[in-house]
Design a protein around this motif. Structure first.
Motif, PDB file in Angstrom:
ATOM      1  N   ARG A  72       0.833  -1.194   0.000  1.00  0.00           N
ATOM      2  CA  ARG A  72       0.000   0.000   0.000  1.00  0.00           C
ATOM      3  C   ARG A  72       0.873   1.251   0.000  1.00  0.00           C
ATOM      4  O   ARG A  72       2.074   1.179   0.250  1.00  0.00           O
ATOM      5  CB  ARG A  72      -0.934   0.000   1.218  1.00  0.00           C
ATOM      6  N   ILE A  73       0.234   2.383  -0.260  1.00  0.00           N
ATOM      7  CA  ILE A  73       0.955   3.652  -0.382  1.00  0.00           C
ATOM      8  C   ILE A  73       0.339   4.675   0.569  1.00  0.00           C
ATOM      9  O   ILE A  73      -0.879   4.880   0.566  1.00  0.00           O
ATOM     10  CB  ILE A  73       0.885   4.181  -1.829  1.00  0.00           C
ATOM     11  N   GLY A  74       1.187   5.302   1.374  1.00  0.00           N
ATOM     12  CA  GLY A  74       0.734   6.367   2.263  1.00  0.00           C
ATOM     13  C   GLY A  74       1.591   7.609   2.056  1.00  0.00           C
ATOM     14  O   GLY A  74       2.822   7.523   2.047  1.00  0.00           O
ATOM     15  N   TYR A  75       0.939   8.747   1.885  1.00  0.00           N
ATOM     16  CA  TYR A  75       1.646   9.999   1.599  1.00  0.00           C
ATOM     17  C   TYR A  75       1.791  10.835   2.877  1.00  0.00           C
ATOM     18  O   TYR A  75       0.828  11.017   3.619  1.00  0.00           O
ATOM     19  CB  TYR A  75       0.882  10.805   0.544  1.00  0.00           C
ATOM     20  N   LEU A  76       2.992  11.341   3.090  1.00  0.00           N
ATOM     21  CA  LEU A  76       3.212  12.202   4.255  1.00  0.00           C
ATOM     22  C   LEU A  76       2.370  13.470   4.179  1.00  0.00           C
ATOM     23  O   LEU A  76       1.919  13.989   5.208  1.00  0.00           O
ATOM     24  CB  LEU A  76       4.697  12.578   4.372  1.00  0.00           C
ATOM     25  N   ASP A  77       2.189  13.975   2.980  1.00  0.00           N
ATOM     26  CA  ASP A  77       1.405  15.198   2.781  1.00  0.00           C
ATOM     27  C   ASP A  77       0.134  14.898   1.989  1.00  0.00           C
ATOM     28  O   ASP A  77      -0.268  15.667   1.125  1.00  0.00           O
ATOM     29  CB  ASP A  77       2.256  16.259   2.063  1.00  0.00           C
ATOM     30  N   GLY A  78      -0.482  13.759   2.296  1.00  0.00           N
ATOM     31  CA  GLY A  78      -1.700  13.382   1.605  1.00  0.00           C
ATOM     32  C   GLY A  78      -2.907  14.188   2.060  1.00  0.00           C
ATOM     33  O   GLY A  78      -2.839  14.980   3.010  1.00  0.00           O
ATOM     34  N   ASP A  79      -4.029  13.952   1.375  1.00  0.00           N
ATOM     35  CA  ASP A  79      -5.246  14.705   1.677  1.00  0.00           C
ATOM     36  C   ASP A  79      -6.388  13.798   2.119  1.00  0.00           C
ATOM     37  O   ASP A  79      -7.512  14.252   2.310  1.00  0.00           O
ATOM     38  CB  ASP A  79      -5.691  15.498   0.437  1.00  0.00           C
ATOM     39  N   ASP A  80      -6.098  12.495   2.289  1.00  0.00           N
ATOM     40  CA  ASP A  80      -7.106  11.496   2.658  1.00  0.00           C
ATOM     41  C   ASP A  80      -8.254  11.442   1.650  1.00  0.00           C
ATOM     42  O   ASP A  80      -9.367  11.019   1.967  1.00  0.00           O
ATOM     43  CB  ASP A  80      -7.642  11.739   4.077  1.00  0.00           C
ATOM     44  N   GLY A  81      -7.975  11.895   0.444  1.00  0.00           N
ATOM     45  CA  GLY A  81      -8.918  11.766  -0.650  1.00  0.00           C
ATOM     46  C   GLY A  81      -8.245  10.975  -1.742  1.00  0.00           C
ATOM     47  O   GLY A  81      -8.109   9.747  -1.670  1.00  0.00           O
ATOM     48  N   GLU A  82      -7.791  11.703  -2.750  1.00  0.00           N
ATOM     49  CA  GLU A  82      -7.076  11.060  -3.848  1.00  0.00           C
ATOM     50  C   GLU A  82      -5.732  10.505  -3.402  1.00  0.00           C
ATOM     51  O   GLU A  82      -5.250   9.493  -3.929  1.00  0.00           O
ATOM     52  CB  GLU A  82      -6.880  12.076  -4.986  1.00  0.00           C
ATOM     53  N   PHE A  83      -5.136  11.156  -2.411  1.00  0.00           N
ATOM     54  CA  PHE A  83      -3.819  10.743  -1.914  1.00  0.00           C
ATOM     55  C   PHE A  83      -3.923  10.465  -0.414  1.00  0.00           C
ATOM     56  O   PHE A  83      -3.780  11.381   0.408  1.00  0.00           O
ATOM     57  CB  PHE A  83      -2.774  11.831  -2.189  1.00  0.00           C
ATOM     58  N   PRO A  84      -4.177   9.224  -0.009  1.00  0.00           N
ATOM     59  CA  PRO A  84      -4.367   8.907   1.417  1.00  0.00           C
ATOM     60  C   PRO A  84      -3.102   9.129   2.232  1.00  0.00           C
ATOM     61  O   PRO A  84      -1.990   8.857   1.764  1.00  0.00           O
ATOM     62  CB  PRO A  84      -4.762   7.436   1.398  1.00  0.00           C
ATOM     63  N   THR A  85      -3.281   9.620   3.438  1.00  0.00           N
ATOM     64  CA  THR A  85      -2.145   9.861   4.319  1.00  0.00           C
ATOM     65  C   THR A  85      -1.620   8.541   4.867  1.00  0.00           C
ATOM     66  O   THR A  85      -2.324   7.519   4.882  1.00  0.00           O
ATOM     67  CB  THR A  85      -2.538  10.763   5.496  1.00  0.00           C
ATOM     68  N   LEU A  86      -0.395   8.595   5.350  1.00  0.00           N
ATOM     69  CA  LEU A  86       0.207   7.413   5.956  1.00  0.00           C
ATOM     70  C   LEU A  86      -0.612   6.948   7.156  1.00  0.00           C
ATOM     71  O   LEU A  86      -0.843   5.746   7.343  1.00  0.00           O
ATOM     72  CB  LEU A  86       1.649   7.733   6.367  1.00  0.00           C
ATOM     73  N   GLN A  87      -1.082   7.895   7.982  1.00  0.00           N
ATOM     74  CA  GLN A  87      -1.883   7.528   9.154  1.00  0.00           C
ATOM     75  C   GLN A  87      -3.140   6.769   8.751  1.00  0.00           C
ATOM     76  O   GLN A  87      -3.484   5.741   9.345  1.00  0.00           O
ATOM     77  CB  GLN A  87      -2.284   8.771   9.963  1.00  0.00           C
ATOM     78  N   SER A  88      -3.852   7.268   7.748  1.00  0.00           N
ATOM     79  CA  SER A  88      -5.115   6.638   7.365  1.00  0.00           C
ATOM     80  C   SER A  88      -4.900   5.267   6.754  1.00  0.00           C
ATOM     81  O   SER A  88      -5.701   4.347   6.967  1.00  0.00           O
ATOM     82  CB  SER A  88      -5.884   7.546   6.398  1.00  0.00           C
ATOM     83  N   ILE A  89      -3.827   5.102   5.990  1.00  0.00           N
ATOM     84  CA  ILE A  89      -3.531   3.791   5.393  1.00  0.00           C
ATOM     85  C   ILE A  89      -3.240   2.767   6.486  1.00  0.00           C
ATOM     86  O   ILE A  89      -3.701   1.618   6.426  1.00  0.00           O
ATOM     87  CB  ILE A  89      -2.343   3.906   4.414  1.00  0.00           C
ATOM     88  N   LEU A  90      -2.493   3.160   7.498  1.00  0.00           N
ATOM     89  CA  LEU A  90      -2.186   2.248   8.601  1.00  0.00           C
ATOM     90  C   LEU A  90      -3.452   1.899   9.382  1.00  0.00           C
ATOM     91  O   LEU A  90      -3.674   0.728   9.739  1.00  0.00           O
ATOM     92  CB  LEU A  90      -1.143   2.870   9.523  1.00  0.00           C
ATOM     93  N   ALA A  91      -4.282   2.898   9.651  1.00  0.00           N
ATOM     94  CA  ALA A  91      -5.524   2.651  10.385  1.00  0.00           C
ATOM     95  C   ALA A  91      -6.436   1.708   9.599  1.00  0.00           C
ATOM     96  O   ALA A  91      -7.058   0.800  10.172  1.00  0.00           O
ATOM     97  CB  ALA A  91      -6.233   3.975  10.674  1.00  0.00           C
ATOM     98  N   TYR A  92      -6.517   1.907   8.300  1.00  0.00           N
ATOM     99  CA  TYR A  92      -7.371   1.062   7.461  1.00  0.00           C
ATOM    100  C   TYR A  92      -6.853  -0.366   7.430  1.00  0.00           C
ATOM    101  O   TYR A  92      -7.630  -1.334   7.463  1.00  0.00           O
ATOM    102  CB  TYR A  92      -7.440   1.642   6.048  1.00  0.00           C
TER     103      TYR A  92
END
Length: 307
Positions: A72-92
């Motif tokens: 999976r891919i998590g972005y440090l500066d994501g928007d939890d929309g098109e580019f999910p953040t690292l935190q949200s990817i881990l939680a999911y």
């Protein structure tokens, strides 16, 4: 019933194929263990369609090396929309693992409650960058998910290979010394550009020594994010006899600020190669960090000779 020499009944029996002896035997196929943690690439920099394409190619390479891998891919500066953040990817990932366990129990399966890390987080960085790594570590902590954080990808001989390829693609290095192919614009001195300050420069210098051995020209590391570092190294190389310099980014791409490389090339008065990007070694090294963290031992990533 069959004997060691064949079937007693005359029916065909599939016998195990003996392993080919010697150092060149084909490695046994490896797949991700069932229920293994996800590999999560932590991607620095402002996300964009181009960066997403790059990272998806890196993930595709890792998956091709280890079938069944949950990457999976998590972005440090994501928007939890098109580019999910690292935190949200881990939680999911944690929610999915819990849901799978509960579904198995509800179906009457004697499932064991999962433990251990939900994910192994691999920073998509060739070298150390303390500021970015602090942010990755903080994001993992903020997710409140059991996740293991690995080191960055380099230094590694495969990164020296990747740098050689990028330089040869730009016409700044011979593609293959053994063939004595002459490139008119081949550099006789390489500036290996990194970001992350002095620690990153030291780490880049290790890969730089490997690159120097491949090219038989001097290679010196400098910091793109330290004022005057590129110019100082360029002057040092010229004073030691190098006349035609080239800038080689020791960077994957997402961590590189737009325009920074172009400005550095102008400062040094030389041409620059492209960043490492989704070179196959990047996906292989990310996977190697993951498997090492889990104690899986796939064949070590091997480089191919540059042609």
């Amino acid at each position: 019933m069959s004997s060691p020499t064949g079937p007693a009944s005359g029916l065909p029996v599939r016998m195990p194929r003996p392993r080919q002896p010697g150092r060149h035997r084909r490695p046994e196929p490896l797949a991700a263990p069932e229920g293994a943690p996800a590999l999560v690439l932590a991607v620095p920099g402002l996300p964009s369609a181009a960066i997403r394409s790059l990272v998806e190619e890196v993930v595709s390479i890792a998956r091709s090396e280890l079938p069944g891998l949950d990457a999976r891919i998590g972005y440090l500066d994501g928007d939890d929309g098109e580019f999910p953040t690292l935190q949200s990817i881990l939680a999911y990932a944690a929610e999915e693992r819990t849901a799978r366990f509960e579904q198995a129990r509800a179906a009457g399966v004697d499932a064991v409650e999962p433990d251990g890390p939900v994910a192994v987080v691999v920073p998509l960085l060739a070298g150390p960058d303390s500021a970015l790594l602090r942010r990755v570590r903080q994001a993992v902590m903020d997710s409140r998910v059991a996740a293991e954080l690995t080191d960055v990808l380099g230094p590694h001989p495969l990164l020296a290979e990747a740098l050689h390829v990028r330089l040869s693609e730009a016409g700044l290095a011979r593609a293959d010394r053994a063939r004595l192919f002459t490139v008119a614009t081949a550099a006789d001195g390489i500036i290996l550009a990194s970001v992350g300050g002095s620690e990153a420069v030291q780490a880049a210098g290790i890969t730089g020594m490997l690159l120097a051995a491949r090219l038989a020209v001097p290679v010196m590391a400098a910091a793109l994010d330290e004022e005057g570092s590129i110019a100082a190294i360029a002057e040092q190389l010229r004073s030691s006899g190098s006349q035609h310099l080239a800038l080689a980014p020791y960077l994957i791409g997402p961590e590189l600020d737009p325009g920074l490389l172009e400005d550095a090339a102008k400062e040094a008065g030389c041409s620059a190669a492209e960043a490492l990007g989704p070179y196959p070694a990047i996906g292989k090294l990310a996977l190697a960090k993951y498997t090492t963290a889990l104690g899986i031992a796939p064949p070590q990533p091997q480089g191919a000779p540059v042609r």
